[in-house]
Design an enzyme around this catalytic site. Sequence first.
Site, PDB file in Angstrom:
ATOM      1  N   GLU A 164       6.593  23.332  13.442  1.00  0.00           N
ATOM      2  CA  GLU A 164       7.343  24.537  13.098  1.00  0.00           C
ATOM      3  C   GLU A 164       8.503  24.263  12.141  1.00  0.00           C
ATOM      4  O   GLU A 164       9.400  25.082  11.978  1.00  0.00           O
ATOM      5  CB  GLU A 164       7.812  25.228  14.377  1.00  0.00           C
ATOM      6  CG  GLU A 164       6.621  25.675  15.218  1.00  0.00           C
ATOM      7  CD  GLU A 164       6.995  26.447  16.466  1.00  0.00           C
ATOM      8  OE1 GLU A 164       8.202  26.551  16.765  1.00  0.00           O
ATOM      9  OE2 GLU A 164       6.080  26.948  17.134  1.00  0.00           O
ATOM     10  N   LYS A 182       3.694  37.658  21.054  1.00  0.00           N
ATOM     11  CA  LYS A 182       2.795  36.957  20.139  1.00  0.00           C
ATOM     12  C   LYS A 182       1.509  37.769  20.025  1.00  0.00           C
ATOM     13  O   LYS A 182       0.792  37.930  21.011  1.00  0.00           O
ATOM     14  CB  LYS A 182       2.480  35.550  20.667  1.00  0.00           C
ATOM     15  CG  LYS A 182       3.671  34.595  20.659  1.00  0.00           C
ATOM     16  CD  LYS A 182       3.300  33.277  21.316  1.00  0.00           C
ATOM     17  CE  LYS A 182       4.416  32.240  21.183  1.00  0.00           C
ATOM     18  NZ  LYS A 182       4.123  31.012  21.962  1.00  0.00           N
TER      19      LYS A 182
END
Length: 433
Positions: free
Chosen positions: A209, A343
Amino acid sequence: MAKIVKVIGREIIDSRGNPTVEAEVHLEGGFVGLAAAPSGASTGSREALELRDGDKSRFLGKGVLKAVAAVNNEIAQAIVGKEGCAQSEIDQTMIDLDGTENKSKFGANAILAVSLATAKAAAASKGLPLYAYIAELNGTPGVYSMPLPMMNIINGGEHADNNVDIQEFMIQPIGAKTLREALRIGAEVFHNLAKVLKAKGLSTAVGDEGGFAPNLASNADALACIKEAVENAGYVLGKDITLAMDCASSEFYNKENGLYEMKGEGKSFTSQEFTHYLENLCKEYPIVSIEDGQDESDWDGFAYQTKILGDKVQLVGDDLFVTNTKILKEGIEKGIANSILIKFNQIGSLTETLAAIKMAKDAGYTAVISHRSGETEDATIADLAVGTAAGQIKTGSMSRSDRIAKYNQLIRIEEALGEMAPFLGLKAIKGQA
């Protein structure tokens, strides 16, 4: 109104070099929507299924040709001819056609890509930016806010090849007045953190990330490095910047003995001991948000953690709730956590995602919009965060273009909306208003 005339699915590559599904939805009038499904590394056991081929001769078994075939055949046949703006009907058609509880026939990656591509095409047909169309679908037209970023600047756990147990150490630039300023502050801390790590002889390689992934003696060491970087950048920790963590506790929970085994530190904790371990970190550092601070199945542990920390710390359920309204409803009824991570691909459609955000907000929970560790250039979550006025977004660090794509889209949206989309800062975080 414009009807769907063509649906195309294809296999593309995500930020980890794995295949994922991209869908293209064409409407009458030449309007086209393009969207790709993300993919997670630390996944909740109750997430909707990401369909992989399992053919070891292609992409080590991670190909998605079966999901792509579902898009090009069964899904396309079922939705061609439907109105592009009938989002909930299209999503429900795909869900019913799949017919499984966890979307395992076609794959959540197939259904989600088509769901998001449909929304993008419909927005284009109405002459609306995607965030504005999402606000309409959400029943809140014209209601926007710019999200406070949770910027993952040290990666551990499943997101990095290091010995750090906690998966994400994040900064939140609460002293910023705008999203653009928040990103500048985050970038300055990120670059100062690189200098801090180099000075200590530590690696500045990045994880999935975009955060740094050094080997550290303890989780407290990660926080200490961030504190030093914040101060070196000229900011005050607790005033200009607060901290957040994603423990991803299920990744180091031993179901056989019921202990949280932090191998990087050589420590093991019972459920309650781990809550107090986190409580002590919160006393030492201004940590205002903790995600998945217990194993997804440890609801007694979550209840205790909510009792101990819930009045002063945002407790976010990711693997705990998996963007699923059935599970979230049970959590709300039992007083578990006080926030949900959102999500798309955990549930597999835009309609169901919006339902989870609404349920959370109606119950007084916050909703944090999130990327996955496997991403593409698709920046839909930026529009989702603004269009639902969620208030917070998790989309990685200040490196890797798969993360920066979302931040740059937020910059564009803020520029377009101006005062119509206030930046809430600290007020967006549960328990901090």
